[in-house]
Design a protein around this motif. Structure first.
Motif, PDB file in Angstrom:
ATOM      1  N   SER A  68       0.855  -1.188   0.000  1.00  0.00           N
ATOM      2  CA  SER A  68       0.000   0.000   0.000  1.00  0.00           C
ATOM      3  C   SER A  68       0.891   1.238   0.000  1.00  0.00           C
ATOM      4  O   SER A  68       1.947   1.265   0.622  1.00  0.00           O
ATOM      5  CB  SER A  68      -0.934   0.001   1.203  1.00  0.00           C
ATOM      6  N   LEU A  69       0.432   2.253  -0.716  1.00  0.00           N
ATOM      7  CA  LEU A  69       1.190   3.502  -0.810  1.00  0.00           C
ATOM      8  C   LEU A  69       0.417   4.605  -0.088  1.00  0.00           C
ATOM      9  O   LEU A  69      -0.807   4.651  -0.160  1.00  0.00           O
ATOM     10  CB  LEU A  69       1.375   3.898  -2.278  1.00  0.00           C
ATOM     11  N   PRO A  70       1.111   5.505   0.583  1.00  0.00           N
ATOM     12  CA  PRO A  70       0.429   6.615   1.245  1.00  0.00           C
ATOM     13  C   PRO A  70      -0.298   7.493   0.220  1.00  0.00           C
ATOM     14  O   PRO A  70       0.229   7.790  -0.861  1.00  0.00           O
ATOM     15  CB  PRO A  70       1.572   7.394   1.907  1.00  0.00           C
ATOM     16  N   ALA A  71      -1.511   7.912   0.561  1.00  0.00           N
ATOM     17  CA  ALA A  71      -2.329   8.720  -0.340  1.00  0.00           C
ATOM     18  C   ALA A  71      -1.603   9.988  -0.776  1.00  0.00           C
ATOM     19  O   ALA A  71      -1.684  10.392  -1.942  1.00  0.00           O
ATOM     20  CB  ALA A  71      -3.648   9.061   0.340  1.00  0.00           C
ATOM     21  N   GLU A  72      -0.882  10.620   0.136  1.00  0.00           N
ATOM     22  CA  GLU A  72      -0.178  11.859  -0.200  1.00  0.00           C
ATOM     23  C   GLU A  72       0.827  11.642  -1.325  1.00  0.00           C
ATOM     24  O   GLU A  72       0.977  12.477  -2.217  1.00  0.00           O
ATOM     25  CB  GLU A  72       0.560  12.430   1.015  1.00  0.00           C
ATOM     26  N   MET A  73       1.544  10.517  -1.284  1.00  0.00           N
ATOM     27  CA  MET A  73       2.542  10.225  -2.314  1.00  0.00           C
ATOM     28  C   MET A  73       1.878   9.972  -3.663  1.00  0.00           C
ATOM     29  O   MET A  73       2.359  10.437  -4.697  1.00  0.00           O
ATOM     30  CB  MET A  73       3.390   9.019  -1.907  1.00  0.00           C
ATOM     31  N   VAL A  74       0.778   9.235  -3.657  1.00  0.00           N
ATOM     32  CA  VAL A  74       0.069   8.928  -4.900  1.00  0.00           C
ATOM     33  C   VAL A  74      -0.499  10.207  -5.509  1.00  0.00           C
ATOM     34  O   VAL A  74      -0.392  10.437  -6.716  1.00  0.00           O
ATOM     35  CB  VAL A  74      -1.036   7.879  -4.659  1.00  0.00           C
ATOM     36  N   LYS A  75      -1.051  11.069  -4.674  1.00  0.00           N
ATOM     37  CA  LYS A  75      -1.575  12.348  -5.164  1.00  0.00           C
ATOM     38  C   LYS A  75      -0.466  13.202  -5.747  1.00  0.00           C
ATOM     39  O   LYS A  75      -0.626  13.843  -6.781  1.00  0.00           O
ATOM     40  CB  LYS A  75      -2.288  13.101  -4.041  1.00  0.00           C
ATOM     41  N   GLU A  76       0.686  13.202  -5.088  1.00  0.00           N
ATOM     42  CA  GLU A  76       1.820  13.997  -5.574  1.00  0.00           C
ATOM     43  C   GLU A  76       2.326  13.496  -6.922  1.00  0.00           C
ATOM     44  O   GLU A  76       2.810  14.275  -7.738  1.00  0.00           O
ATOM     45  CB  GLU A  76       2.949  13.994  -4.540  1.00  0.00           C
ATOM     46  N   LEU A  77       2.198  12.195  -7.167  1.00  0.00           N
ATOM     47  CA  LEU A  77       2.561  11.643  -8.482  1.00  0.00           C
ATOM     48  C   LEU A  77       1.603  12.094  -9.573  1.00  0.00           C
ATOM     49  O   LEU A  77       1.925  12.049 -10.743  1.00  0.00           O
ATOM     50  CB  LEU A  77       2.550  10.103  -8.435  1.00  0.00           C
ATOM     51  N   GLY A  78       0.401  12.493  -9.188  1.00  0.00           N
ATOM     52  CA  GLY A  78      -0.590  12.923 -10.164  1.00  0.00           C
ATOM     53  C   GLY A  78      -1.491  11.787 -10.625  1.00  0.00           C
ATOM     54  O   GLY A  78      -2.146  11.885 -11.655  1.00  0.00           O
ATOM     55  N   VAL A  79      -1.542  10.709  -9.858  1.00  0.00           N
ATOM     56  CA  VAL A  79      -2.384   9.570 -10.204  1.00  0.00           C
ATOM     57  C   VAL A  79      -3.827   9.884  -9.824  1.00  0.00           C
ATOM     58  O   VAL A  79      -4.098  10.371  -8.726  1.00  0.00           O
ATOM     59  CB  VAL A  79      -1.899   8.296  -9.469  1.00  0.00           C
ATOM     60  N   THR A  80      -4.756   9.628 -10.763  1.00  0.00           N
ATOM     61  CA  THR A  80      -6.181   9.820 -10.519  1.00  0.00           C
ATOM     62  C   THR A  80      -6.920   8.561 -10.962  1.00  0.00           C
ATOM     63  O   THR A  80      -6.328   7.679 -11.590  1.00  0.00           O
ATOM     64  CB  THR A  80      -6.726  11.026 -11.317  1.00  0.00           C
ATOM     65  N   GLN A  81      -8.211   8.487 -10.666  1.00  0.00           N
ATOM     66  CA  GLN A  81      -9.024   7.339 -11.105  1.00  0.00           C
ATOM     67  C   GLN A  81      -9.016   7.223 -12.629  1.00  0.00           C
ATOM     68  O   GLN A  81      -9.046   6.128 -13.164  1.00  0.00           O
ATOM     69  CB  GLN A  81     -10.463   7.496 -10.619  1.00  0.00           C
ATOM     70  N   GLU A  82      -8.992   8.353 -13.316  1.00  0.00           N
ATOM     71  CA  GLU A  82      -9.043   8.347 -14.779  1.00  0.00           C
ATOM     72  C   GLU A  82      -7.671   8.168 -15.414  1.00  0.00           C
ATOM     73  O   GLU A  82      -7.562   7.722 -16.551  1.00  0.00           O
ATOM     74  CB  GLU A  82      -9.654   9.668 -15.290  1.00  0.00           C
ATOM     75  N   ASP A  83      -6.618   8.538 -14.708  1.00  0.00           N
ATOM     76  CA  ASP A  83      -5.255   8.503 -15.249  1.00  0.00           C
ATOM     77  C   ASP A  83      -4.344   7.848 -14.218  1.00  0.00           C
ATOM     78  O   ASP A  83      -3.690   8.523 -13.428  1.00  0.00           O
ATOM     79  CB  ASP A  83      -4.805   9.935 -15.559  1.00  0.00           C
ATOM     80  N   LYS A  84      -4.332   6.507 -14.214  1.00  0.00           N
ATOM     81  CA  LYS A  84      -3.662   5.791 -13.129  1.00  0.00           C
ATOM     82  C   LYS A  84      -2.501   4.909 -13.562  1.00  0.00           C
ATOM     83  O   LYS A  84      -2.008   4.110 -12.771  1.00  0.00           O
ATOM     84  CB  LYS A  84      -4.686   4.956 -12.365  1.00  0.00           C
ATOM     85  N   THR A  85      -2.024   5.074 -14.780  1.00  0.00           N
ATOM     86  CA  THR A  85      -0.920   4.241 -15.247  1.00  0.00           C
ATOM     87  C   THR A  85       0.417   4.755 -14.713  1.00  0.00           C
ATOM     88  O   THR A  85       0.718   5.938 -14.804  1.00  0.00           O
ATOM     89  CB  THR A  85      -0.866   4.208 -16.785  1.00  0.00           C
ATOM     90  N   VAL A  86       1.193   3.850 -14.121  1.00  0.00           N
ATOM     91  CA  VAL A  86       2.527   4.188 -13.616  1.00  0.00           C
ATOM     92  C   VAL A  86       3.545   3.241 -14.237  1.00  0.00           C
ATOM     93  O   VAL A  86       3.203   2.171 -14.752  1.00  0.00           O
ATOM     94  CB  VAL A  86       2.596   4.098 -12.073  1.00  0.00           C
ATOM     95  N   LEU A  87       4.791   3.638 -14.187  1.00  0.00           N
ATOM     96  CA  LEU A  87       5.899   2.800 -14.638  1.00  0.00           C
ATOM     97  C   LEU A  87       6.666   2.354 -13.397  1.00  0.00           C
ATOM     98  O   LEU A  87       6.963   3.170 -12.522  1.00  0.00           O
ATOM     99  CB  LEU A  87       6.820   3.589 -15.571  1.00  0.00           C
ATOM    100  N   VAL A  88       6.975   1.071 -13.327  1.00  0.00           N
ATOM    101  CA  VAL A  88       7.695   0.523 -12.179  1.00  0.00           C
ATOM    102  C   VAL A  88       9.004  -0.066 -12.691  1.00  0.00           C
ATOM    103  O   VAL A  88       9.022  -0.852 -13.642  1.00  0.00           O
ATOM    104  CB  VAL A  88       6.864  -0.571 -11.468  1.00  0.00           C
ATOM    105  N   SER A  89      10.111   0.331 -12.066  1.00  0.00           N
ATOM    106  CA  SER A  89      11.414  -0.199 -12.455  1.00  0.00           C
ATOM    107  C   SER A  89      12.188  -0.595 -11.199  1.00  0.00           C
ATOM    108  O   SER A  89      11.844  -0.211 -10.085  1.00  0.00           O
ATOM    109  CB  SER A  89      12.195   0.835 -13.277  1.00  0.00           C
ATOM    110  N   PHE A  90      13.220  -1.370 -11.405  1.00  0.00           N
ATOM    111  CA  PHE A  90      14.074  -1.846 -10.311  1.00  0.00           C
ATOM    112  C   PHE A  90      15.505  -1.484 -10.669  1.00  0.00           C
ATOM    113  O   PHE A  90      16.001  -1.895 -11.718  1.00  0.00           O
ATOM    114  CB  PHE A  90      13.914  -3.366 -10.147  1.00  0.00           C
ATOM    115  N   ASP A  91      16.167  -0.691  -9.829  1.00  0.00           N
ATOM    116  CA  ASP A  91      17.518  -0.212 -10.137  1.00  0.00           C
ATOM    117  C   ASP A  91      18.357  -0.201  -8.861  1.00  0.00           C
ATOM    118  O   ASP A  91      18.011   0.477  -7.891  1.00  0.00           O
ATOM    119  CB  ASP A  91      17.422   1.198 -10.739  1.00  0.00           C
TER     120      ASP A  91
END
Length: 60
Positions: free
Chosen positions: A25-48
């Motif tokens: 689970s991710l904190p709501a504040e962090m998700v909001k800061e990323l700009g994720v919304t119900q309509e625009d929720k695609t993120v990229l996940v990488s491992f480095d």
């Protein structure tokens, strides 16, 4: 920085017998800061270098 536990559970559907799902689970504040919304929720996940990086996908 926040501390979270990873949720582990058996995968369903057509997954293999020993398949496992991992979730966190991710904190709501962090998700909001990323700009994720119900309509625009695609993120990229990488491992480095031992770090999981989550970035908002920029639609072009």
């Amino acid at each position: 920085m926040v501390e979270r536990n990873i949720i582990m559970g058996k995968a369903g559907g057509t997954a293999g017998k020993n398949s496992v799902n991992y979730k966190i689970s991710l904190p709501a504040e962090m998700v909001k800061e990323l700009g994720v919304t119900q309509e625009d929720k695609t993120v990229l996940v990488s491992f480095d270098n031992g770090k999981i990086i989550i970035e908002k996908k920029i639609n072009t």
